[in-house]
Design an enzyme around this catalytic site. Structure first.
Site, PDB file in Angstrom:
ATOM      1  N   CYS A   1       0.475  -1.462   0.103  1.00 23.16           N
ATOM      2  CA  CYS A   1       0.052  -0.283   0.003  1.00 23.16           C
ATOM      3  C   CYS A   1       0.207   1.177  -0.172  1.00 23.16           C
ATOM      4  O   CYS A   1       1.813   0.786   0.070  1.00 23.16           O
ATOM      5  CB  CYS A   1      -0.810   0.176   0.818  1.00 23.16           C
ATOM      6  SG  CYS A   1      -1.775  -1.311   1.261  1.00 23.16           S
ATOM      7  N   GLY A   2       0.083   2.577  -0.699  1.00 24.43           N
ATOM      8  CA  GLY A   2       1.243   3.351  -0.177  1.00 24.43           C
ATOM      9  C   GLY A   2       0.449   4.684   1.031  1.00 24.43           C
ATOM     10  O   GLY A   2      -1.108   4.434   0.927  1.00 24.43           O
TER      11      GLY A   2
END
Length: 305
Positions: free
Chosen positions: A2-3
């Site tokens: 994820c970011g």
């Protein structure tokens, strides 16, 4: 994978541009996950005794229908609560309502009037936007570029352990003015979820990040500082993670003891920026003169207003 992104403004200089700065940062992280995305935006507080409620209305299709439903809901809740409820903002998925800080009363009345309504976040400062889709789609749909405020955090998700739904997307905001986004995974979240349930703290989803958010909120509710709450969470949960957490007065990052999930911090006299990858910061003003570093394993960094 994820970011995560975040921007904490130290001065009013860029408050009118918060959305313009934060939106592109999140869009840059789309390659780290495009299942769903969301942001928590922090503005100056509503009057004491009131909360902002980010309310999602499911099954409402058109803009005009949303406006009609929200207008009726404001009147109904004002009658039910015997006080003035106002609409601060109509959104494509619902509205931000300003209502008394009695969360239990507000959600009870809301459920009676609109069983399809969900309170996504609540507090004097916070608004949360989250949905299924890419960061750019969500930022465009909710006109994030027009948003102002003193800090914001965001997340783009590649689901690994739970469903791709709006409820499962980040940020998680289960306590007043608290928002948490997470890159990584917790291995013992089911065990912790069970003992939280025994304490009367239920989870809406089976997402591991929600468990972490509720642990942090539990400690804050007991009077702990944000740093102590994160330490408490780290003592209870096992895994590989980077966390970005915000409240109405603080902004914090935390890495696990192995620090295998990326995190970059850039600090200037005007802001603190946090991203999973440095490239997401390159559009920020003055980034060339920023102090840039990666927090060490196990470190917690906290900034206050």
């Amino acid at each position: 994978m994820c970011g995560i992104v975040g921007l904490h403004l130290k001065s009013p200089k860029y408050q009118d541009l918060l959305g313009c700065l934060l939106g592109p940062m999140l869009g840059c992280m789309e390659t780290r996950g495009s299942d769903s995305a969301g942001l928590a935006i922090y503005e100056e507080p509503v009057p004491e005794g009131y909360f902002r409620y980010s309310v999602r209305l499911d099954g409402v299709d058109s803009t005009e229908e949303v406006k009609s439903v929200v207008a009726a809901l404001v009147d109904e809740l004002s009658d039910d609560l015997a006080t003035t409820v106002t609409c601060e903002r109509v959104r494509p998925d619902g509205a931000v309502l300003v209502a008394p800080e009695s969360m239990t009363d507000v959600t009870s009345c809301l459920a009676a009037r609109r069983p399809d309504a969900t309170v996504v976040a609540f507090g004097r400062h916070i608004e949360v936007v989250k949905d299924v889709g890419t960061p750019q789609e969500i930022c465009h749909r909710h006109e994030i570029n027009n948003r102002t405020g003193f800090q914001g955090i965001g997340h783009t998700r590649m689901a690994t352990e739970s469903a791709v739904t709006t409820d499962h997307s980040h940020p998680f905001a289960p306590y007043p003015d608290l928002a948490l986004v997470h890159n990584g995974s917790f291995s013992n979240h089911a065990t912790v979820r069970r003992w939280l349930a025994k304490e009367g703290i239920g989870c809406v989803t089976d997402n591991d990040s929600e468990v972490a958010a509720r642990l942090v909120g539990r400690a804050l509710s007991a009077g702990a500082s944000l740093e102590a709450a994160l330490q408490d969470m780290g003592n209870e949960m096992d895994g590989f993670y980077t966390l970005l957490v915000a409240t109405g007065s603080e902004f914090a990052v935390m890495r696990d003891s192995f620090a295998c999930k990326p995190l970059v911090v850039a600090e200037t006299d005007d802001y603190v920026a946090v991203t999973s990858e440095y490239i997401a910061m390159t559009s920020l003003p003055g980034i060339g003169a920023a102090t840039v570093y990666e927090p060490m394993p196990g470190e917690i960094h906290v900034w206050g207003r």
